[in-house]
Enzyme design. Structure first.
Site, PDB file in Angstrom:
ATOM      1  N   SER A 106       0.037 -80.072 -14.160  1.00  0.00           N
ATOM      2  CA  SER A 106       0.611 -81.259 -14.781  1.00  0.00           C
ATOM      3  C   SER A 106      -0.356 -82.447 -14.730  1.00  0.00           C
ATOM      4  CB  SER A 106       1.951 -81.577 -14.091  1.00  0.00           C
ATOM      5  OG  SER A 106       2.626 -82.571 -14.787  1.00  0.00           O
ATOM      6  N   ASP A 250       0.160 -86.441 -20.626  1.00  0.00           N
ATOM      7  CA  ASP A 250      -0.484 -85.896 -19.431  1.00  0.00           C
ATOM      8  C   ASP A 250      -1.039 -84.514 -19.811  1.00  0.00           C
ATOM      9  OD1 ASP A 250       1.878 -84.389 -19.464  1.00  0.00           O
ATOM     10  OD2 ASP A 250       2.114 -84.433 -17.292  1.00  0.00           O
ATOM     11  N   ASP A 252      -0.322 -81.452 -19.412  1.00  0.00           N
ATOM     12  CA  ASP A 252       0.524 -80.362 -19.905  1.00  0.00           C
ATOM     13  C   ASP A 252       1.554 -80.829 -20.924  1.00  0.00           C
ATOM     14  OD1 ASP A 252       1.987 -81.604 -17.832  1.00  0.00           O
ATOM     15  OD2 ASP A 252       3.258 -79.840 -17.622  1.00  0.00           O
ATOM     16  N   ASP A 254       4.099 -82.937 -21.177  1.00  0.00           N
ATOM     17  CA  ASP A 254       5.536 -83.200 -21.041  1.00  0.00           C
ATOM     18  C   ASP A 254       5.834 -84.679 -20.827  1.00  0.00           C
ATOM     19  OD1 ASP A 254       4.576 -83.238 -18.450  1.00  0.00           O
ATOM     20  OD2 ASP A 254       6.076 -81.860 -17.642  1.00  0.00           O
TER      21      ASP A 254
HETATM   22 MG    MG Z   1       3.334 -82.895 -16.807  1.00  0.00          MG
END
Ligand code: MG
Length: 465
Positions: A106, A250, A252, A254
């Site tokens: 993340s 970010d 990843d 999300d």
């Molecule tokens: Mg994330």
């Protein structure tokens, strides 16, 4: 099995520095345990698991280890390749898989990687499921498949496109009007997995993109967390290009953070507040967030005349509360927007689309909208703490600070709604510290609240009696 001390094991998964705590052996062990866990739930049926990864350089190596391990316990694997985390979870639902593994750390720095585990509900494991899954770490060998039962691997090349279509089909979006408006968007994907989805989405919405960090090669040129302090390049890009808005994901994909048309990072808390404002123009229903998220969302909910519910920190807790209360929208103050119409997970793509729709409908600039809200200040602090219960300390604090609202769902949250301030204390899940987060109408007031909290905690407790 003995795990490295530096490995961080939590409800959402397992995290470590590459080549230190996180190795292919550890990844394989956890993946096999997860495979055994979902197989047990699947009974006689052969279980299927979706796997995807963010753009980190260690991702392909760990994906191969995880796939082999899943096959070794007789699980079929659907490899969705490089994809944002919400795309991976959307694929779990599409394939009606028994679970998902996302190889992503993340927002953590480049030297980290991690596994995150999702259930057949296409949501992350919760506090009951995760410990049950981990019991399989010690019994993996009992679940190994013989030569004739080894899992098969297939590739899903359509995951990103499918997720994109779902976002474009989301309620409240006027795609034709958005296309005509031709927003100019400065986009920073920090060389993360968001780069395989966000540019495609913005193109579909008719935006003119001024991009930085759009090669998903995992070589983050800055600290990858999209907090205001890390978005200097995007602020400059907005100013120089005359963009209507700046967007940063970010690694990843999300979480989404915004930069206003004046070239100022407005803070991650605004993303959910603005997405909620748009949704609540069209639909009435409760809003859900966690205990550490800004009051800004309370103002948005109050203006729309809907209740705001707070859940313990952790995406899955917010998602579960959204299910319970039938939320119109929910998410976290870190830029994580959850729209249950698509799925119960944070999704930067849906956040981006909702914010653009808000700009379209209001006909106002992002800075003008932001200026309508009070300027809250959040102060974060931490204290070392001993192992053991915090209940006694929290009881003393509750008595001394005498707040009208007391919430014990996750640590202790004290709120003074009339004065528009609150403080939240919770033990870190991974370090021996107590986190303190306070918000008030000014930085001085927020600092004062942290100091008052520290003083009340430090003062000698009265003799027990
Ligand atoms: Mg994330």
């Amino acid at each position: 099995m003995e795990l490295p001390r530096e490995l961080m094991v939590s409800v959402s998964g397992v995290r470590g520095r590459v080549a230190e705590a996180l190795t292919p052996e550890i990844v394989a062990r956890f993946a096999a345990a997860f495979g055994a866990y979902v197989s047990t739930a699947a009974g006689n049926r052969r279980a299927r698991v979706v796997i995807a990864r963010d753009s980190r350089t260690s991702g392909p190596m760990f994906v191969r280890a995880a796939i082999s391990a899943l096959q070794s316990v007789g699980v079929d694997v659907i490899d969705a390749g490089l994809a944002p985390t919400p795309t991976a979870l959307y694929a779990v639902r599409h394939h009606q898989a028994d679970g998902g593994i996302v190889v992503t750390a993340s927002h953590n720095p480049v030297e980290w990687n991690a596994l995150k585990f999702a259930s057949a509900e296409s949501m992350f494991l919760d506090a009951e499921q995760a410990p049950r899954m981990r019991t399989f770490l010690d019994t993996v060998e009992q679940h190994r498949a013989t030569w004739d039962r080894i899992g098969e691997v297939t590739t899903d090349t359509g995951a990103v496109e499918r997720h994109l279509r779902a976002v474009l089909d989301a309620p409240f979006l006027d795609i034709n009007a958005l296309r005509k408006r031709r927003f100019r968007v400065a986009l920073d994907c920090v060389h993360g997995a968001g780069a395989v989805l966000l540019p495609r989405l913005l193109e579909e919405l008719g935006c003119e993109i001024v991009g930085i960090g759009l090669e998903p090669d995992g070589r983050f040129p800055r600290e990858p967390e999209p907090v205001a302090a890390n978005l200097g390049d995007l602020e400059r890009t907005v100013r120089e290009s005359g963009a209507d808005i700046g967007m940063a994901t970010d690694p990843d994909g999300d979480r989404l953070a915004l930069v206003s048309n004046t070239g100022r990072a407005i803070g991650e808390d605004f993303t959910l507040a603005l997405a909620a404002r748009l949704v609540l123009r069209h639909r009435s229903g409760p809003v859900v967030t966690n205990l550490s998220t800004s009051r800004l969302l309370e103002d948005v909910a109050a203006q729309a005349g809907v209740p705001l519910h707070r859940a313990p920190v952790g995406e899955i807790n917010v998602a579960r509360k959204m299910q319970q209360v039938g939320a119109a929208i929910g998410g976290e103050g870190n830029g994580g927007v959850i729209l249950g119409d698509i799925h119960l997970t944070r999704d930067a793509a849906i956040a981006a689309a909702l914010v653009l729709q808000l700009l379209l409908e209001t006909g106002r600039s992002l800075q003008e909208i932001v200026d309508e809200y009070p300027a809250y200040a959040i102060v974060k602090d931490k204290l070392p703490r001993d192992a053991g219960s915090l209940d006694a300390a929290f009881a003393v604090l509750t008595e001394r600070l005498n707040a009208p609202e007391v919430d014990r769902q996750d640590g202790l949250r004290l709120a003074w709604p009339a004065e528009k301030r609150w403080v939240h204390l919770r033990a870190s899940g991974t370090e021996p510290i107590l986190r303190i987060i306070a918000e008030a109408g000014s930085l001085a007031e927020a600092r004062e609240l942290v100091e008052a909290t520290r003083a009340a905690l430090a003062a000698p407790a009265r003799a027990a009696g």
